[in-house]
Design an enzyme around this catalytic site. Sequence first.
Site, PDB file in Angstrom:
ATOM      1  NE  ARG A   1       9.093   0.580  -5.561  1.00 40.42           N
ATOM      2  CZ  ARG A   1       9.575  -0.252  -4.658  1.00 40.42           C
ATOM      3  NH1 ARG A   1       8.944  -1.362  -4.370  1.00 40.42           N
ATOM      4  NH2 ARG A   1      10.689   0.018  -4.024  1.00 40.42           N
TER       5      ARG A   1
ATOM      6  CG  ASN B   1       5.604  -0.442   0.131  1.00 39.09           C
ATOM      7  OD1 ASN B   1       5.599  -1.250   1.064  1.00 39.09           O
ATOM      8  ND2 ASN B   1       6.637  -0.310  -0.687  1.00 39.09           N
ATOM      9  CD  GLU B   2      10.074   0.659   1.316  1.00 39.59           C
ATOM     10  OE1 GLU B   2      10.396   0.977   0.160  1.00 39.59           O
ATOM     11  OE2 GLU B   2      10.719  -0.147   2.006  1.00 39.59           O
TER      12      GLU B   2
ATOM     13  CD  GLU C   1       9.162  -4.248   2.328  1.00 40.93           C
ATOM     14  OE1 GLU C   1      10.217  -4.130   1.666  1.00 40.93           O
ATOM     15  OE2 GLU C   1       8.108  -3.670   2.023  1.00 40.93           O
TER      16      GLU C   1
ATOM     17  CD  GLU D   1      11.816  -4.801  -5.986  1.00 43.82           C
ATOM     18  OE1 GLU D   1      10.874  -5.321  -5.382  1.00 43.82           O
ATOM     19  OE2 GLU D   1      12.437  -3.806  -5.569  1.00 43.82           O
TER      20      GLU D   1
ATOM     21  CG  HIS E   1      14.435  -8.538  -3.714  1.00 41.52           C
ATOM     22  ND1 HIS E   1      14.174  -9.179  -2.526  1.00 41.52           N
ATOM     23  CD2 HIS E   1      14.917  -7.324  -3.400  1.00 41.52           C
ATOM     24  CE1 HIS E   1      14.489  -8.357  -1.530  1.00 41.52           C
ATOM     25  NE2 HIS E   1      14.944  -7.231  -2.028  1.00 41.52           N
TER      26      HIS E   1
HETATM   27  C1  GLA Z   1      11.266  -2.013  -0.548  1.00 42.23           C
HETATM   28  C2  GLA Z   1       9.855  -2.240  -0.995  1.00 42.23           C
HETATM   29  C3  GLA Z   1       9.597  -3.606  -1.516  1.00 42.23           C
HETATM   30  C4  GLA Z   1      10.749  -4.104  -2.342  1.00 42.23           C
HETATM   31  C5  GLA Z   1      11.981  -4.067  -1.515  1.00 42.23           C
HETATM   32  C6  GLA Z   1      13.166  -4.637  -2.263  1.00 42.23           C
HETATM   33  O1  GLA Z   1      11.483  -2.167   0.765  1.00 42.23           O
HETATM   34  O2  GLA Z   1       8.905  -1.924  -0.011  1.00 42.23           O
HETATM   35  O3  GLA Z   1       8.427  -3.559  -2.291  1.00 42.23           O
HETATM   36  O4  GLA Z   1      10.903  -3.298  -3.458  1.00 42.23           O
HETATM   37  O5  GLA Z   1      12.273  -2.732  -1.202  1.00 42.23           O
HETATM   38  O6  GLA Z   1      14.318  -4.585  -1.506  1.00 42.23           O
END
Ligand code: GLA
Length: 637
Positions: A112, A150-151, A305, A353, A356
């Site tokens: 990603r 995202n991030e 998150e 993941e 996870h």
């Molecule tokens: C990040 C991402 C999520 C996921 C988490 C896993 O925070 O934003 O999509 O990958 O990590 O810990």
Amino acid sequence: MDWPKGVDGLCYGGDYNPEQWPENVWDDDVALMREAGVNLVSVGVFSWARLEPKEGEYDFDWLDRVLGKLHDGGIGVNLATPTASPPPWFTLAHPDALNVRPDGTLQVHGSRDTYDVHAPAYREASRRIAAELAGRYADHPALAMWHVHNEYGSTSHSPHAERAFRVWLRQKYSTLEALNDAWWGSFWSQRYSEWDQILAPRATQYLTNPAHELDFKRFTCEAMLDHYREQRDILREAAPDVPITTNHVFGQWVPVDQWRWSEEVDLVAFDSYPGAPDERAEQQSALHADLARSWAGGRPWLLMEQAAGSIHSADGSIAKSPGRMARHSMIHISRGSKGAMFFQWRAGRGGAEQWHSSLVPHSGKDTRMFREVVEFGNALPGIADAADAPVEADVAILWSPESWWATGGHASLPAKIDYLENVAQIHRILRDRGVTVDFAAPEGDLGKYSVVIAPTTYVLSKAAAENLRWFTAGGGRLVASYLTGAVDENCQVWTGGYLGGLTDLFGIRVLEHLPQPAGEQRALWNFGGAERFCELVELRGAQCVTQYATGDVIENQPAVTVNPFGEGEAWYVSCKLADDAWDRLFEALELNGPGLAGVDVVDRGRWRFIINHTDAEAQIGRIIVPAGAWAVDKRPD
Ligand code: GLA
């Protein structure tokens, strides 16, 4: 307008990825969400390939059905733009929009975050998908908030990045002469005679130029912010009353100045993944929460998150023991978060993941995990009023993203500096003393604090230095630790005694940096010890609080000093103090609050939040909290 629209009370939920599941699971999801008290889910974070399977061809039917079901279930949607993960067709059609590492390697799809934020094709595709989503869902009744991207954090060293970097540098410096001077270009023959000679800081034979590196981080921060703003403006125009955010990830590699970004979002969102299995996980969670609240500067923020079931650390993953998920959530809520969100709702069967942890584990609802999720979710409405009261702090720690960037992994330093650990150490000790702290930007408003602590604030601009002088002159107590103000905003040394030029404020000059051998403590008279780094300090009006008891050059020299200045006083700690020594210093400053080690106590108006992380019952005032539990108490009017 800053609260997820239509969501009452505290937010509870997480990333929801229904496109990974057959539709018959969706009804089950909504039923389970209702059982757990979930009221907000983030949808579509990585759905680009499903939303736009081919360039310009869209498939929103599945998303229509998902949003409809969630709305029928009374669950709000935090609808994401999917730009953190372009689909394979995009990267194949636009190989120039791939991320380039410093060594020139192209990062291809298959994971990603495979994009170059500077590539025109990526920018255009991002605007296009954001506009499609805005056009279709702006008026959807389930829409509570927009979640852009995202991030943010992927740095690219591509030719696109380089071209944009030069434009940014021209705007900043106007002339090459000014840039060459700011970058100290005469060293190692680095003076540029044409703008096109300037590269992104790529892999080089030996050390790179710290000013060049720092400017590239600033530039990347601004470019990512532009990418965010482009989408935000599209979404805002379509839905003026829906708040917009993006979730921050926390890491030294992330070129995001959270102070700058927080001005551009309606709600600050933060992803908290502590990286240690023991009590440091609670310390880190509290640090993250206090940072996020401070970035928000009094506006709302949300823990977007966290992991429900395990903590991933360098030593491997460990399972959160019963109740720890709720306590971590409460650390954030007690410190101001408008709720507790997770990655992710349902554990996936495949993909990177797949292992996870999630709110609904692979084994389904009849599990300890899901029972805890339901129990906690159903407790949240009972504390929603408490969570409205403001968190107030009288003490602030400076948070300098540029000091973190400039000290991370770069070899041009007086010694190895762990900026985050120095910040975390101060935060940890004050938390153990029951003191609630804010963070403040070095150039931010310090006027409401009585004490400001500047841990190893290595990069200190002229403006920040003047801010500290103003704060102290007006009656504040300033405490700075070693290497604060070692360099200015161009990474150039503050000559004549370091300290950001504030030698008169501190009443001292720092003469020499003296890194010490690992594992050896330097004792201070009646004050515990110092580790790894000491400075030789000359008194110029300050009083010596304690001296080094041992060490050549520094023996009997000042270790901690205090100088009255205007209405206030400036303390200086010339070494990396051990925990007990900082504790002693805070005792001298009378920084005390309610609490016990391992027990978080946060007072908010008439409310007191108590979170007991120990395995023994804890009594705070009249409240007794069982081991591993949390409580909220309300004082009468
Ligand atoms: C990040 C991402 C999520 C996921 C988490 C896993 O925070 O934003 O999509 O990958 O990590 O810990």
